[in-house]
Design a protein around this motif. Structure first.
Motif, PDB file in Angstrom:
ATOM      1  N   UNK A  10      -0.136  -7.047 -12.949  1.00 39.75           N
ATOM      2  CA  UNK A  10       0.556  -7.530 -11.623  1.00 39.75           C
ATOM      3  C   UNK A  10       0.183  -8.976 -11.611  1.00 39.75           C
ATOM      4  N   UNK A  11      -0.395  -9.872 -12.337  1.00 41.33           N
ATOM      5  CA  UNK A  11      -0.254 -11.215 -12.097  1.00 41.33           C
ATOM      6  C   UNK A  11       1.102 -11.741 -13.107  1.00 41.33           C
ATOM      7  N   UNK A  12       1.216 -11.213 -14.026  1.00 39.57           N
ATOM      8  CA  UNK A  12       2.420 -11.670 -14.824  1.00 39.57           C
ATOM      9  C   UNK A  12       3.648 -11.015 -14.415  1.00 39.57           C
ATOM     10  N   UNK A  13       3.736  -9.963 -13.381  1.00 38.30           N
ATOM     11  CA  UNK A  13       4.980  -9.542 -12.743  1.00 38.30           C
ATOM     12  C   UNK A  13       4.965 -10.162 -11.353  1.00 38.30           C
ATOM     13  N   UNK A  14       3.955 -10.606 -10.846  1.00 37.48           N
ATOM     14  CA  UNK A  14       3.951 -11.377  -9.635  1.00 37.48           C
ATOM     15  C   UNK A  14       4.245 -10.234  -8.404  1.00 37.48           C
ATOM     16  N   UNK A  15       4.095  -8.880  -8.623  1.00 39.35           N
ATOM     17  CA  UNK A  15       4.399  -8.111  -7.740  1.00 39.35           C
ATOM     18  C   UNK A  15       3.161  -7.938  -6.711  1.00 39.35           C
ATOM     19  N   UNK A  37      10.130  -9.492  -0.388  1.00 39.61           N
ATOM     20  CA  UNK A  37      11.115  -9.448  -1.674  1.00 39.61           C
ATOM     21  C   UNK A  37      10.809 -10.744  -2.640  1.00 39.61           C
ATOM     22  N   UNK A  38      10.034 -11.712  -2.351  1.00 41.72           N
ATOM     23  CA  UNK A  38       9.610 -12.776  -3.163  1.00 41.72           C
ATOM     24  C   UNK A  38       8.189 -12.286  -3.982  1.00 41.72           C
ATOM     25  N   UNK A  39       8.243 -13.218  -4.960  1.00 41.60           N
ATOM     26  CA  UNK A  39       6.983 -13.101  -5.694  1.00 41.60           C
ATOM     27  C   UNK A  39       5.631 -13.524  -4.949  1.00 41.60           C
ATOM     28  N   UNK A  93      12.259  -5.437 -12.186  1.00 41.89           N
ATOM     29  CA  UNK A  93      12.778  -5.748 -10.817  1.00 41.89           C
ATOM     30  C   UNK A  93      12.831  -3.966 -10.437  1.00 41.89           C
ATOM     31  N   UNK A  94      11.683  -3.634  -9.824  1.00 45.27           N
ATOM     32  CA  UNK A  94      11.654  -2.298  -9.376  1.00 45.27           C
ATOM     33  C   UNK A  94      11.879  -1.945  -8.147  1.00 45.27           C
ATOM     34  N   UNK A  95      12.237  -0.941  -7.733  1.00 43.97           N
ATOM     35  CA  UNK A  95      12.944  -0.264  -6.472  1.00 43.97           C
ATOM     36  C   UNK A  95      11.666  -0.566  -5.221  1.00 43.97           C
ATOM     37  N   UNK A  96      12.303  -1.277  -4.353  1.00 43.91           N
ATOM     38  CA  UNK A  96      11.507  -1.245  -3.091  1.00 43.91           C
ATOM     39  C   UNK A  96      11.998  -0.917  -1.984  1.00 43.91           C
ATOM     40  N   UNK A  97      13.001  -0.072  -2.142  1.00 44.83           N
ATOM     41  CA  UNK A  97      13.809   0.622  -0.815  1.00 44.83           C
ATOM     42  C   UNK A  97      12.740   1.243   0.284  1.00 44.83           C
ATOM     43  N   UNK A 123       1.449  -9.185  -0.049  1.00 45.97           N
ATOM     44  CA  UNK A 123       0.526  -8.462  -1.206  1.00 45.97           C
ATOM     45  C   UNK A 123      -0.182  -9.139  -1.962  1.00 45.97           C
ATOM     46  N   UNK A 124      -0.532 -10.471  -1.135  1.00 48.19           N
ATOM     47  CA  UNK A 124      -1.706 -11.196  -1.690  1.00 48.19           C
ATOM     48  C   UNK A 124      -2.845 -10.452  -1.105  1.00 48.19           C
ATOM     49  N   UNK A 125      -3.475  -9.444  -1.641  1.00 49.80           N
ATOM     50  CA  UNK A 125      -4.978  -8.850  -1.137  1.00 49.80           C
ATOM     51  C   UNK A 125      -5.889  -8.959  -1.866  1.00 49.80           C
ATOM     52  N   UNK A 126      -6.088 -10.209  -2.349  1.00 47.77           N
ATOM     53  CA  UNK A 126      -7.214 -10.511  -3.557  1.00 47.77           C
ATOM     54  C   UNK A 126      -8.301 -11.005  -3.130  1.00 47.77           C
TER      55      UNK A 126
END
Lengths: 511, 511
Positions: A463-468, A58-60, B9-13, A106-109
């Protein structure tokens, strides 16, 4: 005087320790309980919180800020005056806040990721002991631990004897290989240098890591004398082209002395055919090095070690536990089947450090095999992980990251918008283009590649700016930019793969 | 789709995190609170206790155990099965118990020592973030922090412009110097190598660090082409001999391209005369490198920076904050007044890592200046120390370690049994023989030196086995073994110096 070896409690009353008043001891170099205990405890609590938060889905992954803005926020400049404890705590908080969470799922960089709790604890312990590994005298535990880990890694490779060292990264480990190979061919180079000798040539594939050229330049061989061998479509070295290039170098009057095969190429994750390359090396008296920095982890898996078939025939191996085995940065090894060459090739026998009249067996003073003098102990974090999980645990880890990559590959195979670069990836690199809706069906248009080339950088920015998520892209040869997913984190599962696919589609949907 | 740059904040359910049952997650690579929290907390408490205990004067510096015995105690072998948490805690406890306490005040054995609490905290934070410093994308904070620290260090050296990098130790930093100097003379070497070129020669003093020869061997120059310049009795480079050797190399048809002066030699702590050496370099178009790995710390002191007079005229400098400035191992820098040479000399422009179509200013992606690819962040621990103490604090630290060395020198000058090797030490190295009672007054006997040569190793064995102190010894040129006290720990005071003198007398009294 008691016999040597006994413990003596001799009087020390003369040493009256003045306890510095709080606040004026900032320039001292040993912690005192009064003013430093609170600081260290607060930092420890922050680290514990961070370890859990930063790896939570849930974190960035990152909180991107432009360089100039980050400089303002961080107050990086160094001043004459000391800082207060609160200011220091603030600096640590900011450093954590604006650093990339490389332990995030999700750091798969990159070819490293995750935050192993045992590796982390091992790193903390190492820092606290602040060792330098060159002599048994100064680093008894870590000297023996290096020996144990390197021996077990050689056994896994299949070397029945040999030697090994830790290296500050795979690039320098590859440089060690070049130096050993060269010394093996012409030992006089150590003292006399390359002056007056024929031109030396080594071979590696066009997809090999750039460190081979970089180190060849540093080592006076010259980057042009690294002959790049063609690869097949899946990224494996074309052994017929290798033979042709070796012949060519001989016709030119050069001396071919080494092939660096790659086990897990950086971008495509290809495993070069080691057995076939070994035949070429045998025919021409060349040293066979295997750069398994990335793909070496597969050796611990019964299911996947066939990818490195023949590695036991090589002369040397680079293998970085900080990559596929997910040890913390940095943990990198150079292994060789030759028992003496590291000493012969690198030793300088400094009398002030490697005294031969010490009271213990100085064969445990291994520092002279290295090009470094002072050297961090990178071994403990990996040794502790290995102890914690056992080789069985390392195997499960490897099998799981391969499973994730295979699931992801099948998930995107044939999925609208996704096109695999390598149809059947060998390693956990999955390379693919994402073709956004506006480009779908336009593959035959003349500017398609030009437009596709711009897609990945744009999606990366988002993806960088959103941190997802953080996943890298690159071009390769004549091909436009494509994504590389790469997995070393065994806490990732199929749901995470589903998330990554959905996230790619979300980031690219209006392009 | 919101504009690029916004946070969504997109869904991650869909991501349902299965919490692994306790005990089966040893192979996962992200900490979870349930099973790892307790482990990490216990380790943290052990580290806190250790930090205070291991630096306490009443504790032992080391607990010496023979290698074969230590192997049995430590259970170093790696097995297929995982370990229990209690077993891991035991391994950590043993590792601490049998490691040398390099932070202990009486560890005066190497050119590093002490345990700085801010440096320690910085190391822990770095481990927790597990960065690799090559791109701004992956290491935003540490990339900028390196820039800030290197810039301030260059300013202190006196370079008005230039560049710099962190290096895994001073040896490799000296290798960077050789590569830059060579590139500066003949840039084609990067691509073409040394083949077909005249013999290149560089110069350093006979007391310089062994890394110059080691790196020259690695770099294809050959250790014989490092010409060793004579030193004067106090260990400083003899500039007349330097001139003579440069002339000699020219007569031989070689190309002299570099002098490596030393600011703080390893054994004697001598500062070579930089200004005079600079004149020789100017006359012959040679690169002037200053290996200030050890003695560079004096630059932050108004009282002692005169020792490095002329350093601002050099082309490059090696300076290790982990030595005199007491940063944790390892923190080492290479600084140059030339703004572009590091990029020109080392870059390989790998497209998969240093993409030019990134969305930010890629001049912050500094990784290509290095020979390493993946690289630990050695900057944060030093930056945090510097912030904590301010440059004023660093200066006080340096002044204090010099004061301790001066007090010790005067204390043993003329004291029965002590004989200074260098009468007026320049740095905090104090070198001396201890002549035990049985040899006192026998200086003119023919086997005196032979007997004296055996004294220091015996006393070293005693101090190691008792754990009361660690101080090194070495021979030098024709001289028999002598001790080297070396101080970088500013928590040492005059009482400690008195203790060390008394301890030497106690250890040697019946020899």
């Amino acid at each position: 005087m008691p016999a040597s070896g006994a413990t003596v409690e001799h009087p020390r009353e003369s040493i009256d320790l003045p306890i510095e008043p709080e606040g004026v001891d900032l320039f001292l170099s040993a912690p005192d309980k009064k003013s430093h205990g609170e600081f260290l405890q607060r930092v420890q609590q922050m680290l514990l919180d961070h370890a859990f938060q930063s790896t939570h889905r849930e974190s960035k992954v990152a909180r991107y800020v432009e360089p100039e803005r980050l400089k303002e926020i961080m107050d990086l400049d160094l001043k004459r005056e000391p800082s207060s404890m609160e200011a220091l705590i603030g600096h640590i908080r900011d450093t954590m806040k604006y650093s990339v969470n490389t332990g995030h799922p999700f750091f798969v960089n990159q070819l490293f990721s995750s935050l192993d709790p045992y590796g982390l604890a091992g790193g903390w312990v190492t820092d606290s002991l602040n060792p330098s590994v060159y002599t048994y005298e100064v680093s008894p535990v870590f000297s023996l631990m290096e020996e144990a880990v390197l021996k077990e890694m050689r056994t896994i490779v299949g070397f029945t004897e040999g030697d090994g060292i830790f290296s500050p990264g795979g690039s320098i480990a590859n440089g060690y290989a070049i130096n050993c190979a060269r010394f093996n061919k012409m030992p006089q180079i150590k003292e006399k240098g390359l002056h007056g000798l024929p031109r030396l040539v080594l071979f590696t594939s066009e997809d090999a890591h750039y460190s081979i050229k970089k180190m060849a330049a540093l080592q006076g061989i010259g980057s042009d004398n690294v002959y790049l061998v063609k690869t097949e479509a899946n990224g494996k070295m074309d052994v017929r082209d290798l033979r042709a290039q070796v012949e060519k170098s001989l016709e030119e009057g050069a001396v071919p002395f080494m092939v660096s095969a790659t086990a897990g190429t950086t971008v495509l994750g290809a495993y070069d055919p080691i057995e076939e390359i070994h035949e070429v090396c045998k025919d021409h008296g060349m040293w066979l090095h295997v750069d398994a920095a990335w793909g070496g982890g597969a050796l611990v898996s019964k299911k996947y070690r066939h990818l490195l078939r023949g590695i036991e025939k090589s002369d040397s191996v680079t293998w970085n536990p900080h990559k596929m085995l997910a040890a913390p940065q940095q943990c990198s090894t150079f292994l060789t089947k030759h028992t003496k060459i590291l000493s012969q090739c690198h030793s300088a026998q400094a009398q002030y450090l490697f005294q031969k009249d010490k009271f213990y067996d100085t064969s445990y003073d291994t520092g002279d095999k290295h090009i470094q003098c002072g050297r961090r102990a990178d071994v403990f974090k990996f040794w502790l992980m290995w102890k914690a999980k056992g080789t069985d645990g390392l195997e499960k880890h490897v099998d799981r990251v391969f499973d994730s990559a295979e699931y992801f590959t099948e998930k995107i195979r044939g999925r609208p918008g996704f096109k695999l670069f390598v149809e059947r990836p060998e390693c956990t690199n999955v390379t693919f283009w994402y073709v956004p809706p506006s480009l779908l069906g336009k593959e035959s248009e003349p500017d398609f590649n030009q437009k596709l080339h711009k897609v990945a950088p744009l999606m990366k920015e988002r993806m960088m700016r959103e941190g997802t998520m953080m996943m890298t892209y690159q071009p390769l040869r004549e091909h436009p930019n494509f994504f590389r997913l790469v997995i070393q984190n065994s806490s990732l599962n199929h749901n995470d793969m589903d998330y990554i696919v959905a996230e790619i589609e979300r980031l690219g949907r209006n392009l």
